[in-house]
Design a protein around this motif. Structure first.
Motif, mmCIF file in Angstrom:
data_model
loop_
_atom_site.group_PDB
_atom_site.id
_atom_site.type_symbol
_atom_site.label_atom_id
_atom_site.label_comp_id
_atom_site.label_asym_id
_atom_site.label_seq_id
_atom_site.Cartn_x
_atom_site.Cartn_y
_atom_site.Cartn_z
ATOM 1 N N SER A 1 0.828 -1.199 0.000
ATOM 2 C CA SER A 1 0.000 0.000 0.000
ATOM 3 C C SER A 1 0.868 1.256 0.000
ATOM 4 N N SER A 2 1.917 1.261 0.814
ATOM 5 C CA SER A 2 2.765 2.456 0.934
ATOM 6 C C SER A 2 3.459 2.772 -0.390
ATOM 7 N N MET A 3 3.928 1.747 -1.083
ATOM 8 C CA MET A 3 4.620 1.981 -2.352
ATOM 9 C C MET A 3 3.654 2.460 -3.426
ATOM 10 N N GLU A 4 2.438 1.907 -3.398
ATOM 11 C CA GLU A 4 1.449 2.357 -4.385
ATOM 12 C C GLU A 4 1.017 3.795 -4.117
ATOM 13 N N MET A 5 1.033 4.205 -2.849
ATOM 14 C CA MET A 5 0.703 5.598 -2.547
ATOM 15 C C MET A 5 1.684 6.546 -3.243
ATOM 16 N N ILE A 6 2.968 6.236 -3.151
ATOM 17 C CA ILE A 6 3.973 7.080 -3.808
ATOM 18 C C ILE A 6 3.727 7.105 -5.314
ATOM 19 N N ASP A 7 3.488 5.925 -5.893
ATOM 20 C CA ASP A 7 3.215 5.839 -7.334
ATOM 21 C C ASP A 7 1.957 6.619 -7.702
ATOM 22 N N ALA A 8 0.927 6.505 -6.864
ATOM 23 C CA ALA A 8 -0.350 7.151 -7.164
ATOM 24 C C ALA A 8 -0.224 8.669 -7.190
ATOM 25 N N PHE A 9 0.557 9.225 -6.271
ATOM 26 C CA PHE A 9 0.702 10.687 -6.259
ATOM 27 C C PHE A 9 1.665 11.180 -7.341
ATOM 28 N N ASP A 10 2.604 10.332 -7.735
ATOM 29 C CA ASP A 10 3.418 10.668 -8.905
ATOM 30 C C ASP A 10 2.516 10.807 -10.130
ATOM 31 N N LYS A 11 1.611 9.853 -10.277
ATOM 32 C CA LYS A 11 0.677 9.871 -11.409
ATOM 33 C C LYS A 11 -0.284 11.054 -11.303
ATOM 34 N N PHE A 12 -0.792 11.310 -10.107
ATOM 35 C CA PHE A 12 -1.723 12.426 -9.880
ATOM 36 C C PHE A 12 -1.073 13.759 -10.242
ATOM 37 N N ASN A 13 0.149 13.939 -9.809
ATOM 38 C CA ASN A 13 0.853 15.192 -10.066
ATOM 39 C C ASN A 13 1.171 15.377 -11.548
ATOM 40 N N THR A 14 1.512 14.276 -12.220
ATOM 41 C CA THR A 14 1.890 14.354 -13.632
ATOM 42 C C THR A 14 0.676 14.538 -14.538
ATOM 43 N N GLU A 15 -0.326 13.661 -14.358
ATOM 44 C CA GLU A 15 -1.497 13.685 -15.239
ATOM 45 C C GLU A 15 -2.356 14.922 -15.017
ATOM 46 N N GLY A 16 -2.378 15.438 -13.813
ATOM 47 C CA GLY A 16 -3.199 16.607 -13.540
ATOM 48 C C GLY A 16 -2.541 17.905 -13.957
ATOM 49 N N GLY A 17 -1.289 17.816 -14.360
ATOM 50 C CA GLY A 17 -0.575 19.030 -14.737
ATOM 51 C C GLY A 17 -0.490 20.013 -13.589
ATOM 52 N N ILE A 18 -0.371 19.472 -12.394
ATOM 53 C CA ILE A 18 -0.411 20.319 -11.201
ATOM 54 C C ILE A 18 0.960 20.939 -10.951
ATOM 55 N N ARG A 19 0.981 22.256 -10.863
ATOM 56 C CA ARG A 19 2.233 22.965 -10.634
ATOM 57 C C ARG A 19 2.716 22.758 -9.199
ATOM 58 N N ASP A 20 1.782 22.818 -8.276
ATOM 59 C CA ASP A 20 2.125 22.653 -6.867
ATOM 60 C C ASP A 20 1.762 21.231 -6.459
ATOM 61 N N LYS A 21 2.724 20.372 -6.422
ATOM 62 C CA LYS A 21 2.496 18.941 -6.300
ATOM 63 C C LYS A 21 2.143 18.537 -4.862
ATOM 64 N N ILE A 22 1.421 17.415 -4.784
ATOM 65 C CA ILE A 22 1.145 16.788 -3.489
ATOM 66 C C ILE A 22 2.260 15.778 -3.247
ATOM 67 N N ILE A 23 3.090 16.034 -2.271
ATOM 68 C CA ILE A 23 4.177 15.126 -1.905
ATOM 69 C C ILE A 23 3.848 14.573 -0.517
ATOM 70 N N ILE A 24 3.781 13.235 -0.412
ATOM 71 C CA ILE A 24 3.414 12.649 0.887
ATOM 72 C C ILE A 24 4.626 12.047 1.580
ATOM 73 N N LYS A 25 4.544 12.038 2.903
ATOM 74 C CA LYS A 25 5.542 11.416 3.765
ATOM 75 C C LYS A 25 4.867 10.208 4.423
ATOM 76 N N VAL A 26 5.547 9.056 4.418
ATOM 77 C CA VAL A 26 4.948 7.815 4.895
ATOM 78 C C VAL A 26 5.850 7.142 5.917
#
Length: 448
Positions: A339-364
């Motif tokens: 789950s923890s590794m997929e969270m990192i992958d999921a937010f990488d995808k969220f930040n890239t596909e959404g074209g978000i300038r201010d990214k969501i970076i999580i600490k686990v």
């Protein structure tokens, strides 16, 4: 065979076709339609999963959805740790207590949430009225026995039985008369023959407990002092395969469907081992200042949606959110790791596909160990040193990495699991705020 309201069964089962696949639904429906009343009055989803060759968790989740749909009802049972007998039975978690007394063993005990507390199911009476079943039949069916010996004894006759017994619990059951003798065998081996005599009569109690000091040879004499032939089954109980309350309370499906299920506010149940995962958003204060409350809050809400999807996918549950932080719990350490590794992958995808300038970076951060289950703020929560350590471990994260305690690293098989993954492991030892001992930490960093 039980009398089933087939029309109502079909109607209620059909409500859950989006949550449960057709094959599993069909197997559960077939089980209900062909079950005996005693079977339907104490359903163990683990045992049914084995019978129909399905995954345990998948079957358990199906029962949760079908309970919400009105096909089944939940029951919570607390078992004596000495004889495995059901000492408490309640329709709600609020009705059970961690302290119990077993009349058969003449002892008090403290029930553990993951070892002695079971969730089981029974058919909803609107689907099938199981009738006035004798408690003996329901409780006897709820335990599985190994292949045993059937003994028939004529009136006023004696039967001798000599056999080797191993550590565990054996039963001598007269199912017709609803009477049970239990033999608890301790661990230490003996070469001596242990002799027990059972005088069976009309006044024999419905439940008798016998303690054998050591495994070895048991010489059992059974005297039938009644005027009719009696039939007995002598067998060893299998190790319990109950679905524990600790397990089901970690599932997001249970927390969503039965949010009203809580322990009594006066109760606290111990749990041997759970894995706790904490996350937080890196630089969330700056994010709010830069984007403004509205835009930042939207991103944070999207972040919570992703977290819940990932946690649910890996059979965990979100216990609570604290600001932008998340506390999640898992019964399986490997699931928490994945789950923890997929969270990192999921937010990488969220930040890239959404074209978000201010990214969501999580600490686990993740840690595992013993804890207590309680009710706090109208939900099942967990407390203890292990929970505090998990939160402190998360605080070591730099963002877009996963911090693992040494205990969790070992339990989850992380080193082996990550051998072929695109992650590297960095190890270090540090102190944690408020704790005196040093902790070995394993930092998982995604390799680009």
């Amino acid at each position: 065979m039980a009398q089933i309201n087939h029309t109502l069964l079909e109607e209620r089962i059909s409500r859950e076709t989006t949550h449960i696949d057709g094959k599993l639904l069909s197997s559960i429906k077939n089980f209900v339609e062909n079950g005996e009343p005693a079977e339907l009055a104490a359903i163990n989803p683990n045992r049914l999963a084995l019978k129909i060759k399905e995954d345990n968790l998948k079957t358990l989740k199906a029962f949760l959805y079908l309970t919400k749909a009105g096909v089944f009802d939940m029951e919570w049972a607390v078992h004596c740790p000495h004889c495995n007998g059901t000492q408490q039975l309640a329709p709600s978690l609020a009705g059970i207590k961690h302290e119990g007394r077993c009349g058969a063993c003449v002892t008090t005990f403290e029930a553990e949430f993951d070892k002695h507390t079971e969730i089981r199911f029974k058919i909803n009476p609107s689907i099938c009225e199981t009738g006035n079943l004798h408690p003996f039949d329901v409780n006897f069916f709820s335990h599985e026995t190994e292949p045993g010996i059937t003994i028939q004894i004529e009136p006023h006759m004696v039967h001798f039985l000599e056999l080797d017994v191993n550590p565990g619990i054996y039963v001598l059951a007269n199912q017709e008369e609803k009477k049970l003798q239990i033999f608890r065998v301790a661990d230490e081996k003996t070469n001596k023959t242990q002799k027990i005599e059972v005088l069976y009569s009309e006044t024999t109690p419905s439940f008798t407990n016998n303690l054998l000091d050591k495994p070895g040879t048991l010489s059992l004499t059974i005297k039938n002092e009644t005027n009719v032939e009696q039939e007995f089954l002598f067998s060893k109980l299998k190790e319990p395969d109950w679905t524990s309350a600790a397990l089901v309370s970690t599932l997001q499906e249970f927390r969503d469907l039965f949010s009203e299920e809580m322990l009594s506010s006066n109760e606290a149940f111990s749990i041997k081992n759970l894995s706790f995962l904490f996350t937080d958003i890196k630089g969330s204060t700056e994010l709010y200042e830069k984007l403004g409350d509205s835009k930042a809050f939207y991103l944070v809400k999207e972040h919570f949606k992703i977290m819940e999807e990932v946690v649910k996918k890996y059979n965990g549950g979100i216990v609570k959110t604290i600001g932008d932080a998340v506390m999640a719990v898992f019964s399986n350490p490997k699931s928490a790791l994945d789950s923890s590794m997929e969270m990192i992958d999921a937010f990488d995808k969220f930040n890239t596909e959404g074209g978000i300038r201010d990214k969501i970076i999580i600490k686990v951060g993740i840690h595992s160990g013993p804890c207590i289950a309680v009710t706090l703020n109208d939900r099942i929560d967990y407390f203890g040193t292990v929970v505090n350590i998990a939160a402190r471990v998360q605080g070591l994260s730099d963002g877009r990495d996963v911090m693992l305690s040494d205990r969790f690293f070992s339990e989850s098989g992380a080193e082996k699991a990550l051998h072929s993954e695109n992650w590297k492991i960095e190890n270090f030892t540090t102190s944690l705020k408020g704790l005196t001992e040093k902790f070995k930490i394993h930092k998982l960093v995604k390799v680009e």
